[in-house]
Design a protein around this motif. Structure first.
Motif, short mmCIF file in Angstrom:
data_model
loop_
_atom_site.label_atom_id
_atom_site.label_comp_id
_atom_site.label_asym_id
_atom_site.label_seq_id
_atom_site.Cartn_x
_atom_site.Cartn_y
_atom_site.Cartn_z
N THR A 270 0.86 -1.18 0.00
CA THR A 270 0.00 0.00 0.00
C THR A 270 0.90 1.23 0.00
O THR A 270 1.86 1.30 0.75
CB THR A 270 -0.91 0.02 1.24
OG1 THR A 270 -1.76 -1.14 1.21
CG2 THR A 270 -1.78 1.26 1.28
N LEU A 271 0.57 2.17 -0.86
CA LEU A 271 1.30 3.43 -0.95
C LEU A 271 0.34 4.55 -0.59
O LEU A 271 -0.64 4.79 -1.30
CB LEU A 271 1.87 3.63 -2.36
CG LEU A 271 2.80 4.81 -2.58
CD1 LEU A 271 4.07 4.65 -1.75
CD2 LEU A 271 3.15 4.94 -4.05
N SER A 272 0.59 5.20 0.55
CA SER A 272 -0.27 6.29 1.02
C SER A 272 0.38 7.62 0.71
O SER A 272 1.60 7.77 0.80
CB SER A 272 -0.49 6.17 2.53
OG SER A 272 -1.10 4.95 2.85
N VAL B 217 6.90 -3.95 -8.40
CA VAL B 217 5.74 -4.16 -7.55
C VAL B 217 4.62 -4.75 -8.41
O VAL B 217 4.16 -4.12 -9.37
CB VAL B 217 5.27 -2.84 -6.90
CG1 VAL B 217 4.00 -3.05 -6.09
CG2 VAL B 217 6.37 -2.25 -6.03
N ALA B 218 4.18 -5.96 -8.07
CA ALA B 218 3.16 -6.65 -8.86
C ALA B 218 1.76 -6.10 -8.60
O ALA B 218 0.98 -5.91 -9.53
CB ALA B 218 3.19 -8.15 -8.56
N SER B 219 1.43 -5.85 -7.34
CA SER B 219 0.09 -5.39 -6.98
C SER B 219 0.22 -4.30 -5.93
O SER B 219 1.02 -4.40 -5.00
CB SER B 219 -0.72 -6.57 -6.43
OG SER B 219 -1.99 -6.14 -6.00
N TYR B 220 -0.58 -3.25 -6.08
CA TYR B 220 -0.48 -2.14 -5.14
C TYR B 220 -1.84 -1.51 -4.90
O TYR B 220 -2.76 -1.63 -5.72
CB TYR B 220 0.50 -1.08 -5.66
CG TYR B 220 0.10 -0.51 -7.01
CD1 TYR B 220 -0.70 0.62 -7.09
CD2 TYR B 220 0.52 -1.12 -8.17
CE1 TYR B 220 -1.07 1.13 -8.33
CE2 TYR B 220 0.16 -0.61 -9.41
CZ TYR B 220 -0.64 0.50 -9.49
OH TYR B 220 -1.01 1.00 -10.70
N ASN B 221 -1.95 -0.85 -3.78
CA ASN B 221 -3.14 -0.10 -3.42
C ASN B 221 -2.69 1.32 -3.11
O ASN B 221 -1.74 1.50 -2.36
CB ASN B 221 -3.81 -0.74 -2.19
CG ASN B 221 -5.06 0.00 -1.77
OD1 ASN B 221 -5.84 0.45 -2.60
ND2 ASN B 221 -5.24 0.14 -0.47
N LEU B 222 -3.36 2.30 -3.71
CA LEU B 222 -3.07 3.69 -3.41
C LEU B 222 -4.09 4.17 -2.39
O LEU B 222 -5.29 3.98 -2.57
CB LEU B 222 -3.14 4.55 -4.67
CG LEU B 222 -2.15 4.18 -5.78
CD1 LEU B 222 -2.38 5.08 -6.99
CD2 LEU B 222 -0.73 4.27 -5.31
#
Length: 120
Positions: A69-71, A93-98
């Motif tokens: 997760t990138l906040s 990074v294969a999967s991320y959440n912003l």
């Protein structure tokens, strides 16, 4: 050099960006202008935050990330949206959440919930 190796080396036949010819003006006409003049700066800041978290986790900069997760501040995320795929590809990074977080200073990022890909 890293981006070149996976994006252009095979296409151009040059294994290193240092051996490639400079682009010609006519080759640049198909490149879109960035959505924001801060796109490069924000991309570099995001990449630096991811690499810092890799270092703190005692992983190499080239370590593959399964998910994270990138906040960031909502205004920062708006700018990041235009370059986020490139940032994540460069950071492996294969999967991320912003995640929008108004408590994070503009142009800063917080990396959480990072899961590294298993080494097989």
């Amino acid at each position: 050099e890293e981006v070149w190796s996976w994006a252009f080396a095979e296409e151009t036949g040059n294994a290193s960006i240092h051996l490639a010819a400079w682009p010609r003006q006519d080759e640049l006409t198909t490149v879109d202008e960035p959505a924001s003049e801060k796109s490069f700066e924000i991309a570099a800041d995001a990449l630096a935050a991811i690499h810092k978290q890799k270092t703190l986790s005692q992983m190499s900069a080239g370590a593959e990330v399964e998910s994270m997760t990138l906040s960031a501040h909502p205004d920062t995320l708006i700018i990041l949206e235009g370059v986020v795929k490139d940032v994540m590809a460069g950071a492996r990074v294969a999967s991320y959440n912003l995640k929008k977080d108004e408590s994070v200073e503009p142009s800063e990022f917080l990396v959480t919930n990072i899961i590294f890909a298993s080494k097989e």
